[in-house]
Scaffold this active site. Structure first.
Site, PDB file in Angstrom:
ATOM      1  N   HIS A 164       8.659   2.613   9.505  1.00 34.91           N
ATOM      2  CA  HIS A 164       8.201   1.807  10.076  1.00 34.91           C
ATOM      3  C   HIS A 164       7.379   2.527  10.913  1.00 34.91           C
ATOM      4  CE1 HIS A 164       8.902  -1.291  13.110  1.00 34.91           C
ATOM      5  NE2 HIS A 164       8.878  -1.173  14.410  1.00 34.91           N
ATOM      6  N   GLU A 209       1.414   6.688   7.244  1.00 32.91           N
ATOM      7  CA  GLU A 209       2.056   6.331   6.686  1.00 32.91           C
ATOM      8  C   GLU A 209       2.146   7.053   5.497  1.00 32.91           C
ATOM      9  OE1 GLU A 209       4.127   2.751   7.752  1.00 32.91           O
ATOM     10  OE2 GLU A 209       2.380   1.865   6.703  1.00 32.91           O
ATOM     11  N   LEU A 269      11.643  -6.469   5.242  1.00 35.59           N
ATOM     12  CA  LEU A 269      11.734  -6.828   5.720  1.00 35.59           C
ATOM     13  C   LEU A 269      13.612  -7.717   5.918  1.00 35.59           C
ATOM     14  CD1 LEU A 269       8.481  -7.688   6.706  1.00 35.59           C
ATOM     15  CD2 LEU A 269       9.315  -6.099   7.411  1.00 35.59           C
ATOM     16  N   ASP A 317      15.748  -1.428  11.952  1.00 36.17           N
ATOM     17  CA  ASP A 317      14.953  -0.268  12.010  1.00 36.17           C
ATOM     18  C   ASP A 317      16.113   1.403  12.833  1.00 36.17           C
ATOM     19  OD1 ASP A 317      12.440  -0.919  11.259  1.00 36.17           O
ATOM     20  OD2 ASP A 317      12.662  -2.749  13.246  1.00 36.17           O
ATOM     21  N   ILE A 334      19.058  -4.413   5.389  1.00 35.95           N
ATOM     22  CA  ILE A 334      20.744  -4.304   4.342  1.00 35.95           C
ATOM     23  C   ILE A 334      22.024  -4.300   3.907  1.00 35.95           C
ATOM     24  CG2 ILE A 334      20.701  -2.327   2.752  1.00 35.95           C
ATOM     25  CD1 ILE A 334      17.951  -3.650   2.688  1.00 35.95           C
ATOM     26  N   SER A 348       0.704  -1.009  -0.165  1.00 36.45           N
ATOM     27  CA  SER A 348      -0.048   0.408  -0.292  1.00 36.45           C
ATOM     28  C   SER A 348       0.629   1.255  -0.190  1.00 36.45           C
ATOM     29  CB  SER A 348      -1.085  -0.032   1.383  1.00 36.45           C
ATOM     30  OG  SER A 348      -0.417  -0.078   2.347  1.00 36.45           O
ATOM     31  N   ASN A 349       2.123   1.169   0.746  1.00 36.84           N
ATOM     32  CA  ASN A 349       3.011   2.176   0.498  1.00 36.84           C
ATOM     33  C   ASN A 349       4.079   2.579  -0.877  1.00 36.84           C
ATOM     34  OD1 ASN A 349       3.318   3.983   3.558  1.00 36.84           O
ATOM     35  ND2 ASN A 349       2.815   1.397   3.541  1.00 36.84           N
TER      36      ASN A 349
HETATM   37  C1  GAR Z   1       4.121  -0.672   6.366  1.00 40.50           C
HETATM   38  O1  GAR Z   1       3.446  -0.633   7.797  1.00 40.50           O
HETATM   39  C2  GAR Z   1       5.775  -0.090   7.052  1.00 40.50           C
HETATM   40  O2  GAR Z   1       5.967   0.681   7.824  1.00 40.50           O
HETATM   41  C3  GAR Z   1       6.275  -1.508   7.918  1.00 40.50           C
HETATM   42  O3  GAR Z   1       5.619  -2.432   6.674  1.00 40.50           O
HETATM   43  C4  GAR Z   1       4.484  -2.140   6.375  1.00 40.50           C
HETATM   44  C5  GAR Z   1       4.026  -2.427   4.755  1.00 40.50           C
HETATM   45  O4  GAR Z   1       2.832  -2.201   3.991  1.00 40.50           O
HETATM   46  N1  GAR Z   1       7.762  -1.858   7.493  1.00 40.50           N
HETATM   47  C6  GAR Z   1       7.904  -2.313   9.001  1.00 40.50           C
HETATM   48  O5  GAR Z   1       7.298  -3.119   9.554  1.00 40.50           O
HETATM   49  C7  GAR Z   1       9.734  -1.929   8.671  1.00 40.50           C
HETATM   50  N2  GAR Z   1      10.035  -2.365   9.996  1.00 40.50           N
HETATM   51  P1  GAR Z   1       2.829  -1.978   3.197  1.00 40.50           P
HETATM   52  O6  GAR Z   1       2.856  -3.312   1.990  1.00 40.50           O
HETATM   53  O7  GAR Z   1       0.851  -1.544   3.156  1.00 40.50           O
HETATM   54  O8  GAR Z   1       2.942  -0.969   2.806  1.00 40.50           O
END
Ligand code: GAR
Length: 295
Positions: free
Chosen positions: A208, A278, A189, A249, A192, A117-118
């Site tokens: 995050h 986000e 996840l 993170d 890197i 979604s991001n």
């Molecule tokens: C997001 O909430 C992001 O902050 C998190 O993964 C999700 C992905 O959502 N990232 C972490 O937790 C990094 N440690 P999305 O696939 O809907 O964009």
């Protein structure tokens, strides 16, 4: 309706007025000049007249709209707009992750493994930006939602696997091939690798779903983050956008935005509130950062 258009085209209210004025005046002129031309060369057969008129209009419209867009200062918007119509009509092929770059272009790779979604919000944000482009989606999970998004958006994908990512050359060859300038983590996840951090100094950022330095680190993702926040009876949660270093993170924090944790929150309701933050802040932060407007 107007708000929707504004969001879709990523333009201010004033700019939307200019764009709509260009559409209206350009469209009227197209109709007017089209009829004039048809009168100069009269055609008696009705069907032939309609077909010829349509062809005249199709040729005239982009010319008129581009001409009118100049005094309104919207030439670049309409060049992009017409380019997209041509791609949709199959008249030209969309560039799909090639090495073709414009001199001033900033090229982003989004690393994501989830629903994306991001990633979608970032792609939407830069859709009409002539200087910043999402050119690659890197994913480590076959079947992840983000791959579907990449396919719909005609963005190239790289499905990476552990051996290559953590040993080998950390996919640096591919990133070089796509001339990537910035790496944007959006739900990726894996840690890197050092080689990648060295190759992209201060050019890798992450988001995050909590207020770092708390509630981050290995295994802290998805519902686990929000469940832990709730278990600790926190009054606030939020998001953190930060540079990436060789720890999970971790890295210099660029932005933290808070939201309340409500008494009847579940991990799910809190996650939704955090997701909204986000989606609102990540694309705009990326834009400021990559264009050197982040202080
Ligand atoms: C997001 O909430 C992001 O902050 C998190 O993964 C999700 C992905 O959502 N990232 C972490 O937790 C990094 N440690 P999305 O696939 O809907 O964009």
């Amino acid at each position: 309706m107007l708000k929707k258009l504004q969001q879709r085209w990523k333009v201010s209210g004033l700019r939307l007025t200019f764009v709509l004025a260009t559409f209206a005046i350009g469209g009227s002129l197209t109709g007017y000049i089209g009829r004039m031309l048809m009168n100069i060369f009269p055609i008696n057969n009705t069907w032939l007249w309609i077909i010829t008129y349509l062809i005249v209009i199709i040729i005239l419209w982009p010319v008129m709209v581009l001409l009118i867009s100049i005094p309104f200062g919207q030439f670049r918007f309409f060049i992009n707009y017409i380019h997209k119509i041509e791609i949709r009509m199959g008249l030209i092929k969309a560039e799909r992750g090639t090495n073709k770059t414009k001199a001033s272009e900033i090229r982003l790779a989004i690393f994501a493994s989830g629903t994306g979604s991001n990633a979608q919000k970032i792609i939407d944000h830069f859709r009409n930006n002539p200087h910043i482009r999402v050119v690659l989606i890197v994913c480590n999970k076959p079947g992840a939602g983000v791959l579907k998004i990449a396919d719909q958006e005609k963005i190239s994908t790289l499905l990476t696997e552990k051996e290559k990512f953590f040993r080998g050359n950390a996919n640096l060859d591919e990133l070089k091939q796509y001339k990537i300038d910035w790496i944007i983590l959006a739900g990726f996840l894996w840690k890197i690798p050092d080689a990648m951090i060295r190759a992209f100094p201060d050019k890798i950022i992450n988001i995050h779903p909590a207020l770092l330095p708390n509630y981050g680190g290995k295994g802290m993702y998805g519902p686990k983050v929000h469940e832990t926040v709730l278990a600790n009876h926190e009054k606030e949660s939020g998001i953190t956008i930060h540079y990436v270093d060789n720890k999970y993170d971790h890295g210099k924090i660029l932005l933290r935005v808070k939201c309340p944790v409500l008494p009847d929150d579940t991990a799910d309701s809190l996650a939704q509130r955090v997701h909204v933050l986000e989606h609102t802040h990540y694309p705009a932060t990326i834009e400021k950062l990559v264009t050197g407007r982040w202080y």
